[in-house]
Design a protein around this motif. Structure first.
Motif: not given
Length: 680
Positions: A198-199, A206, A208, A275, A277
């Protein structure tokens, strides 16, 4: 639930321990719960108790109690055959003691296994006689055996099972079940991690999420680029509930970018998922900033787009500023170039560029640039014909900040009726600001131009025309001067004998050859008065004539001395009166008087009073004294004042007598009132 089939219980007595004793007939069966206490009473006097054909004396004493009335208390619920009998067996009473089947079954085997183990679990019961057993799951019997086996056991075999005992009590089928939980341990696994990539923008939050499985419940460990994260540290929050864990990163910064791993582990192993980032940050400042072109009012720039902070650059802001002035900010024409308009020439500008993306602005990239200078502006030109063959040309020029310094001047002149071929050019250095043109034609109009040049080029020409003189007029005749006062001189003259061939247009006057006193009058004037001269001072007064050729002739001169300055003479005073006021009137004493002072008193009293506001301006010639007393004779006098002093008063003050009813009338030197005539 306890189930008892009681046969022929005929007598209940107390055991002395809170236990009810039951009287036993010839036969009977007791059903009791395992380990429970019970009491029975033998109806045979002198009988002996036997349990499973063993005399009571051979039974461990901690298992029973025997009372004096021969009642037997069994302390720990021993099942079996009980007899109460005489020694010759002539009287025998027998009964059976059995455990109740509602005692819950159990298993003594392990119920926790690792996946792929072989599992064998028994269902057991302590009831007597031994009941039948089976295993059930979700209400459905899965085996009629007392042994539950899995070879090997799998994760699907984990869950709650029922171990059931089935027995017949007094003809009734009784089923008692116990729940047995079988746990199957297996290596943990990460079922999902979201998002996998993700951005996010700097400054935002943010999250997760990681879902996992495993028995025993795995421990969860979050890490960032290999570094273990701790809940509550910095901007990190970790929340784990059941089989899910959430990592929240608050107020993102650039350093939060990277790989985040969710690792789960138990005693059988571990598993991990990650994940990625990416944190969007403001872009870097533009690079390779260049000034491509400049004009007097424009600066054009180009640059290279920098790292965009993982968010597209949408705009570049250009700020320009002159030293000491407010900065001006504008959006660039494109994201790689811009032209700034409306600038001042010949100025150094500080230039600042900032890239913008969705997150914010970059730092500054800066440079400086100078706009091109302007050519010089229009000079201010003055041309004067000095004679019939010469013209004096002079000019002034203000160098604006927008221009570079002048390095030379170009002067052109020609007869006005000539052409450009007739131009005579003259060049001067920058510090030369005048020239006298000579050897010109008499009475000829000339067209004269002057322009300045600097590093930006030649500026515009300032133009003017002037005609050379014919001849100046002769000097005025019969010049005379008369002193009118200590500060005034009147001059008179007659016309010139020779006008030089052109009509006289003006006469020029001056005192002591001073330009500060120079005056001009029309050609039809023949007199002029100079004012504000010095007291008792000799002056040279000069007069000259000029004609339409612009030339001024010779000055005629005359000497004159101003009068001596003294105090003003006494004014001439008259009065009129009413019952309460006197009107004082006087004539003008002298042109130099600055003000008048009026005084009054009751006749024959020593003191003079200055009337309220009695000092009046020199332009006034009367004043009324009010608020006087009726039928009194007053004396009035007036002083004239100038810059030297105060005039002397009359030898006898003017007198007047107020009257209550009639107005005052003056006849000659007498004042006529209601009461008579007053001589003044």
């Amino acid at each position: 639930m306890n189930h008892f089939s009681l046969l022929l219980f005929t007598l209940f007595v107390s055991s002395g321990y809170g236990q009810v004793c039951r009287d036993v007939a010839n036969t009977g069966t007791f059903h009791i719960e395992p380990g429970s206490r019970f009491c029975v009473n033998c109806p045979i006097v002198g009988a002996t108790w036997f349990i499973n054909n063993t005399g009571i004396s051979n039974i461990p004493s901690d298992q029973y109690m025997l009372h004096s009335n021969n009642s037997l208390v069994i302390l720990h619920g021993m099942p079996g055959n009980y007899q109460c009998r005489t020694s010759d067996f002539t009287m025998v009473h027998t009964f059976m003691v059995e455990f109740a089947v509602d005692a819950p079954p159990f298993t003594g085997d392990p119920t926790t296994y690792n996946v792929t183990d072989n599992a064998r679990i028994r269902c057991e019961s302590r009831a007597v006689p031994t009941p039948g057993t089976n295993w059930r799951r979700n209400g459905v019997m899965i085996t009629n055996d007392n042994v539950l086996q899995f070879q090997p056991i799998t994760r699907a075999n984990a869950g709650v099972y029922m171990c059931c005992a089935i027995s017949s009590v007094a003809g009734e089928i009784v089923t008692t079940c116990s729940n047995i939980t079988i746990t199957v341990q297996y290596q943990p696994a990460v079922l999902s991690i979201s998002p996998t990539s993700d951005t996010a923008q700097m400054g935002g939050d943010h999250m997760i999420s990681c879902s996992f499985d495993g028995v025993p419940t795995p421990n969860v460990l979050w890490s960032h680029d290999g570094n273990v994260l701790v809940d509550g540290s910095d901007n990190i929050a970790i929340a784990t509930v059941d089989s899910s864990s959430t990592l929240t990163i608050s107020t993102l910064i650039a350093d939060n970018a990277g790989n985040y791993a969710c690792e789960v582990s138990n005693l059988l192993g571990n598993a991990m998922a990650s994940s990625m980032l990416r944190v969007q940050v403001p872009p870097d400042p533009p690079t390779d900033v260049m000034v491509t072109t400049t004009t007097t009012t424009q600066i054009s720039l180009s640059w290279t787009n920098p790292f965009d902070g993982l968010s597209p650059i949408t705009m570049v802001m250009v700020t320009y500023q002159l030293a000491g002035s407010q900065p001006v900010q504008v959006p660039a024409n494109t994201i790689t170039s811009h032209t700034i308009d409306g600038l001042l020439p010949n100025m150094v500008y500080s230039l600042f560029l900032r890239s913008r993306n969705a997150v914010g602005l970059s730092g500054f990239a800066n440079t400086t640039a100078m706009t091109d200078p302007l050519p010089p502006g229009l000079p201010s030109l003055v041309v004067v014909a000095e004679s019939s063959t010469s013209i004096r040309v002079s000019w002034t020029f203000t160098l604006a900040a927008t221009m570079t310094p002048v390095y030379n001047w170009t002067l052109h002149y020609r007869p006005s009726d000539g052409s450009d071929d007739d131009i005579t050019p003259v060049s001067h250095d920058a510090n030369v600001m005048e020239d006298t043109l000579t050897e010109l034609n008499k009475g000829t109009e000339y067209f004269i131009s002057v322009a300045a040049s600097n590093s930006a080029g030649m500026g515009p020409f300032a133009n003017d025309t002037v005609e050379t003189l014919i001849d100046p007029p002769s000097e005025p005749t019969n010049l005379m001067a008369e002193a009118l006062s200590h500060s005034q001189v009147r001059v008179t003259w007659e016309g010139v004998i020779d006008n030089g061939g052109r009509d006289v247009v003006m006469y020029h006057l001056r005192v002591n050859d001073s330009s500060s006193t120079a005056q001009q009058v029309a050609a039809n004037e023949r007199t002029y008065t100079f004012n504000n001269l010095l007291n008792s001072t000799n002056y040279i007064v000069e007069v000259a004539a000029s004609n339409t050729g612009g030339g001024i002739g010779s000055y005629a001169s005359v000497n004159v001395m101003t009068l001596e300055f003294g105090i003003p003479p006494q004014p001439s005073v008259t009065v009129t009166f009413t019952d309460t006021s006197i009107l004082v009137m006087w004539g003008t004493a002298d042109s130099d008087v600055t003000e008048y002072l009026i005084q009054y008193r009751i006749k024959a009293t020593p003191d003079w009073s200055v009337a309220t506001n009695m000092t009046v301006d020199a332009t006034m010639t009367s004043y009324r004294i009010t608020d006087l007393r009726p039928e009194l004779t007053y004396e009035v006098r007036v002083f004239a004042l100038n810059n030297i002093g105060t005039a002397s008063v009359a030898s006898e003050p003017e007198t007047a007598t107020t009257t209550a009813q009639l107005p005052v009338k003056i006849e000659g030197d007498s004042v006529v009132t209601q009461g008579g005539v007053l001589n003044l």
